[in-house]
Design a protein around this motif. Structure first.
Motif, PDB file in Angstrom:
ATOM      1  N   UNK A 156     -23.583 -47.136  57.873  1.00 48.54           N
ATOM      2  CA  UNK A 156     -22.126 -47.217  58.012  1.00 48.54           C
ATOM      3  C   UNK A 156     -21.491 -45.843  58.207  1.00 48.54           C
ATOM      4  N   UNK A 157     -22.216 -44.781  57.812  1.00 50.57           N
ATOM      5  CA  UNK A 157     -21.686 -43.416  57.897  1.00 50.57           C
ATOM      6  C   UNK A 157     -22.263 -42.631  59.071  1.00 50.57           C
ATOM      7  N   UNK A 158     -23.157 -43.220  59.829  1.00 47.97           N
ATOM      8  CA  UNK A 158     -23.918 -42.493  60.842  1.00 47.97           C
ATOM      9  C   UNK A 158     -23.028 -41.811  61.877  1.00 47.97           C
ATOM     10  N   UNK A 159     -21.941 -42.461  62.276  1.00 48.56           N
ATOM     11  CA  UNK A 159     -21.077 -41.912  63.325  1.00 48.56           C
ATOM     12  C   UNK A 159     -19.904 -41.105  62.759  1.00 48.56           C
ATOM     13  N   UNK A 160     -19.847 -40.921  61.436  1.00 51.80           N
ATOM     14  CA  UNK A 160     -18.759 -40.165  60.815  1.00 51.80           C
ATOM     15  C   UNK A 160     -18.829 -38.688  61.224  1.00 51.80           C
ATOM     16  N   UNK A 161     -17.709 -38.144  61.717  1.00 55.49           N
ATOM     17  CA  UNK A 161     -17.710 -36.761  62.205  1.00 55.49           C
ATOM     18  C   UNK A 161     -17.438 -35.733  61.114  1.00 55.49           C
ATOM     19  N   UNK A 162     -16.936 -36.165  59.960  1.00 54.07           N
ATOM     20  CA  UNK A 162     -16.706 -35.238  58.847  1.00 54.07           C
ATOM     21  C   UNK A 162     -18.033 -34.860  58.201  1.00 54.07           C
ATOM     22  N   UNK A 163     -18.071 -33.694  57.572  1.00 54.99           N
ATOM     23  CA  UNK A 163     -19.242 -33.318  56.783  1.00 54.99           C
ATOM     24  C   UNK A 163     -19.373 -34.292  55.610  1.00 54.99           C
ATOM     25  N   UNK A 164     -20.560 -34.849  55.434  1.00 51.80           N
ATOM     26  CA  UNK A 164     -20.820 -35.822  54.378  1.00 51.80           C
ATOM     27  C   UNK A 164     -21.443 -35.140  53.164  1.00 51.80           C
TER      28      UNK A 164
END
Length: 288
Positions: A156-164
């Motif tokens: 669910x987070x794979x395409x998130x552009x923020x630093x995780x």
């Protein structure tokens, strides 16, 4: 703040404590702990050692994940009676993946004064030394313990552009990084912070695959608490035809030499697109 009967009500102080090095406790935090009437602690035995180091003896109330809803009323009663309470966790800033949410929310609802006493926070400390973008962050806390849940969360987070940013325990760290490699691709940039502010503080950085290999080869790699920091996915424009064409070119260039699953994994790492989506696209582009 004045309560019923004209009696002044106490203040709830949210006090950050060291994450490892006791010298990181601020002078203000030390003074607040010394002047508080009651200290609400995640683990009274653990926090008792900190107070002993400071030469402080206070009434303590245990407030942790398993009893917070039941125990919050006792703490609020202390505040209503005019006594000041300091809330501390085992390490770092309370409420940041630590207990305190129920107490603070109810204190706010009752109109009590809640005052933060800032200090150490593990993920902030790690990010300051990681060399990853910090203009946009997504703090996730702890991922699910079971692999299926963990992978679903990562997908669910794979395409998130923020630093995780994640927290992880030593007995799950290798499994978690393996899942990151599998879901995000082996070329996603990754930084791990281990044992921050302590004697054996260590940072591992590189691609996800490089970090995994370094972690596995380090005899101390599964010791201590970890902050896991992942570079965000490359920004994409879903409406961009050029972007879609570029992804298709990558898939087409790889599909003749590699299995579909491997192609999806590589392209996911390069583009930040969800691996499942790329797997389906690779099936569509694969020559008959």
């Amino acid at each position: 703040m004045v309560g019923a009967g004209g009696r002044a009500r106490g203040t709830l102080y949210i006090v950050a404590t060291p994450i490892g090095n006791l010298d990181d406790l601020s002078l203000r935090a030390s003074r607040v702990l010394a002047r508080a009437d009651v200290i609400a602690a995640e683990d009274t035995r653990h926090s008792g050692r900190l107070l002993q180091h400071l030469g402080i003896q206070k009434k303590m109330i245990a407030l942790h994940d398993h009893n917070e809803r039941a125990r919050a009323g006792s703490v609020l009663d202390e505040l209503d009676a005019g006594r000041n309470v300091a809330l501390i966790s085992d390490a770092g800033t309370p409420l940041i993946s630590d207990p305190g949410y129920v107490l603070v929310r109810e204190a706010r609802r009752r109109g009590l004064t809640v005052s933060p006493i800032p200090g150490a926070c593990a993920f902030v400390s790690a990010l300051s030394a990681a060399g990853l973008p910090t203009d946009r962050l997504l703090f996730v806390g702890f991922l699910p313990a079971k692999r299926s849940g963990r992978r679903s969360a990562l997908e669910a987070l794979c395409a998130e552009t923020a630093t995780l940013v994640f927290y992880e325990s030593p007995h799950r760290i290798v499994d978690t990084i393996e899942d990151l490699v599998e879901v995000f691709g082996d070329r996603r940039e990754l930084v791990l912070g281990r044992e921050l502010t302590k004697t054996f503080e260590t940072f591992y950085s590189g691609t996800a695959q490089e970090v995994l290999e370094t972690l596995v080869s380090d005899p101390n790699g599964s010791r201590g608490e970890f902050v896991v920091m992942v570079h965000g996915a490359a920004p994409e424009d879903d409406e961009s035809e050029d972007g879609l064409i570029e992804v298709d070119r990558l898939i087409s260039a790889l599909i003749e030499e590699l299995p579909v699953k491997k192609v999806a994994k590589i392209v996911a790492g390069l583009t930040g697109k969800p691996k499942n989506e790329l797997y389906q696209r690779a099936l569509e582009l694969k020559p008959d």
